[in-house]
Design a protein around this motif. Sequence first.
Motif, mmCIF file in Angstrom:
data_model
loop_
_atom_site.group_PDB
_atom_site.id
_atom_site.type_symbol
_atom_site.label_atom_id
_atom_site.label_comp_id
_atom_site.label_asym_id
_atom_site.label_seq_id
_atom_site.Cartn_x
_atom_site.Cartn_y
_atom_site.Cartn_z
ATOM 1 N N GLN A 39 0.823 -1.210 0.000
ATOM 2 C CA GLN A 39 0.000 0.000 0.000
ATOM 3 C C GLN A 39 0.858 1.262 0.000
ATOM 4 N N ALA A 40 1.927 1.240 0.791
ATOM 5 C CA ALA A 40 2.797 2.409 0.858
ATOM 6 C C ALA A 40 3.511 2.636 -0.471
ATOM 7 N N ILE A 41 3.950 1.548 -1.095
ATOM 8 C CA ILE A 41 4.637 1.665 -2.383
ATOM 9 C C ILE A 41 3.684 2.197 -3.449
ATOM 10 N N ILE A 42 2.460 1.678 -3.460
ATOM 11 C CA ILE A 42 1.464 2.162 -4.419
ATOM 12 C C ILE A 42 1.228 3.653 -4.225
ATOM 13 N N GLY A 43 1.172 4.076 -2.968
ATOM 14 C CA GLY A 43 0.986 5.493 -2.693
ATOM 15 C C GLY A 43 2.113 6.341 -3.256
ATOM 16 N N ARG A 44 3.347 5.846 -3.136
ATOM 17 C CA ARG A 44 4.485 6.600 -3.666
ATOM 18 C C ARG A 44 4.445 6.663 -5.190
ATOM 19 N N VAL A 45 4.054 5.553 -5.819
ATOM 20 C CA VAL A 45 3.962 5.548 -7.284
ATOM 21 C C VAL A 45 2.904 6.538 -7.751
ATOM 22 N N LEU A 46 1.749 6.509 -7.116
ATOM 23 C CA LEU A 46 0.665 7.408 -7.508
ATOM 24 C C LEU A 46 1.013 8.868 -7.230
ATOM 25 N N GLY A 53 3.878 10.071 -7.864
ATOM 26 C CA GLY A 53 4.826 10.511 -8.878
ATOM 27 C C GLY A 53 6.160 9.799 -8.883
ATOM 28 N N ASN A 54 6.398 8.912 -7.901
ATOM 29 C CA ASN A 54 7.665 8.178 -7.843
ATOM 30 C C ASN A 54 7.531 6.893 -8.656
ATOM 31 N N ARG A 55 7.733 6.982 -9.955
ATOM 32 C CA ARG A 55 7.536 5.830 -10.829
ATOM 33 C C ARG A 55 8.517 4.702 -10.538
ATOM 34 N N ASP A 56 9.727 5.045 -10.112
ATOM 35 C CA ASP A 56 10.730 4.018 -9.845
ATOM 36 C C ASP A 56 10.315 3.084 -8.711
ATOM 37 N N ALA A 57 9.427 3.538 -7.836
ATOM 38 C CA ALA A 57 8.995 2.694 -6.722
ATOM 39 C C ALA A 57 8.262 1.449 -7.213
ATOM 40 N N PHE A 58 7.729 1.511 -8.437
ATOM 41 C CA PHE A 58 7.009 0.357 -8.973
ATOM 42 C C PHE A 58 7.936 -0.832 -9.186
ATOM 43 N N ARG A 59 9.240 -0.557 -9.320
ATOM 44 C CA ARG A 59 10.199 -1.650 -9.484
ATOM 45 C C ARG A 59 10.162 -2.602 -8.289
ATOM 46 N N THR A 60 9.898 -2.062 -7.113
ATOM 47 C CA THR A 60 9.851 -2.902 -5.917
ATOM 48 C C THR A 60 8.729 -3.922 -6.016
ATOM 49 N N LEU A 61 7.582 -3.500 -6.521
ATOM 50 C CA LEU A 61 6.465 -4.423 -6.687
ATOM 51 C C LEU A 61 6.779 -5.480 -7.742
ATOM 52 N N ILE A 62 7.453 -5.076 -8.799
ATOM 53 C CA ILE A 62 7.840 -6.039 -9.835
ATOM 54 C C ILE A 62 8.784 -7.086 -9.254
ATOM 55 N N SER A 63 9.802 -6.637 -8.539
ATOM 56 C CA SER A 63 10.764 -7.566 -7.947
ATOM 57 C C SER A 63 10.107 -8.474 -6.919
ATOM 58 N N ARG A 64 9.131 -7.951 -6.227
ATOM 59 C CA ARG A 64 8.485 -8.707 -5.156
ATOM 60 C C ARG A 64 7.630 -9.845 -5.693
ATOM 61 N N TYR A 65 6.982 -9.645 -6.827
ATOM 62 C CA TYR A 65 5.987 -10.615 -7.285
ATOM 63 C C TYR A 65 6.276 -11.245 -8.644
ATOM 64 N N SER A 66 7.339 -10.850 -9.316
ATOM 65 C CA SER A 66 7.564 -11.364 -10.667
ATOM 66 C C SER A 66 7.851 -12.862 -10.689
ATOM 67 N N ASP A 67 8.581 -13.377 -9.704
ATOM 68 C CA ASP A 67 8.930 -14.802 -9.714
ATOM 69 C C ASP A 67 7.704 -15.713 -9.663
ATOM 70 N N PRO A 68 6.831 -15.602 -8.654
ATOM 71 C CA PRO A 68 5.670 -16.498 -8.619
ATOM 72 C C PRO A 68 4.716 -16.275 -9.784
ATOM 73 N N LEU A 69 4.594 -15.040 -10.245
ATOM 74 C CA LEU A 69 3.712 -14.770 -11.377
ATOM 75 C C LEU A 69 4.268 -15.381 -12.661
ATOM 76 N N TYR A 70 5.582 -15.297 -12.831
ATOM 77 C CA TYR A 70 6.194 -15.906 -14.011
ATOM 78 C C TYR A 70 6.019 -17.424 -13.984
ATOM 79 N N ARG A 71 6.227 -18.041 -12.822
ATOM 80 C CA ARG A 71 6.067 -19.495 -12.726
ATOM 81 C C ARG A 71 4.650 -19.917 -13.086
ATOM 82 N N HIS A 72 3.671 -19.138 -12.637
ATOM 83 C CA HIS A 72 2.282 -19.477 -12.968
ATOM 84 C C HIS A 72 2.049 -19.357 -14.473
#
Length: 217
Positions: A46-53, A55-74
């Motif tokens: 939630q905090a990361i989403i708030g930062r992205v919204l 204007g901190n676009r780079d914060a979205f990288r954290t969400l990608i790194s956090r969830y890309s592995d299980p999503l890719y496996r699926h």
Amino acid sequence: MANVLIETTRRRSLAKRALPRDGSAVKQTAPQDMGQQLADQPDSDQAIIGRVLAGNRDAFRTLISRYSDPLYRHALCMTGSPDVAEDILQMSFIKAYQHLAEVRGRFDAWVFRIVANGCKDWLKNIRRTHLSYDEDDQPSGYATPDEELDRTELKSDLDRALAALPASLREAFVMKHVEGRSYEEMADLLGTTVGALKMRVHRAREALQVLLEEKYA
């Protein structure tokens, strides 16, 4: 931003965080005040989403790194193709970024549904005769030529049978028996009931048995 997503999703092996398969991190409950404290933590979704919204676009990288592995496996289990799984993951994160303000509730469940829908859309348009694998996915260890041939033939038959299932049954079977998720976690991610998912898995097993029994009975 698209270039950032492409670069990051191609570095899944460097991701430092991923959802636990047993769902322990999402099933734990806490008092309301503790839940608010967790939501206010600087590294919470939630905090990361708030930062992205904000204007901190780079914060979205954290969400990608956090969830890309299980999503890719699926996506890989659903499509059988590393390239297709990569494309679905990339487009899903782009869509998630573009619609981030629409997140209600848990981000991980929301983005999982985006990936799951991407896989279903692909399966609707593609009828495959076999799944493709990377060399790293091949069985290890010594096997005689005859054993290797039998193993390859069995895997090919299983792949074709699994690919022949309707998307909803394939999805439920993969989540339960390949990814090892609990029915409760599956229901939470897909927004449906445990009973409905048990029925889908049961129907998937029956369909696979029918598809394979003629040759292996």
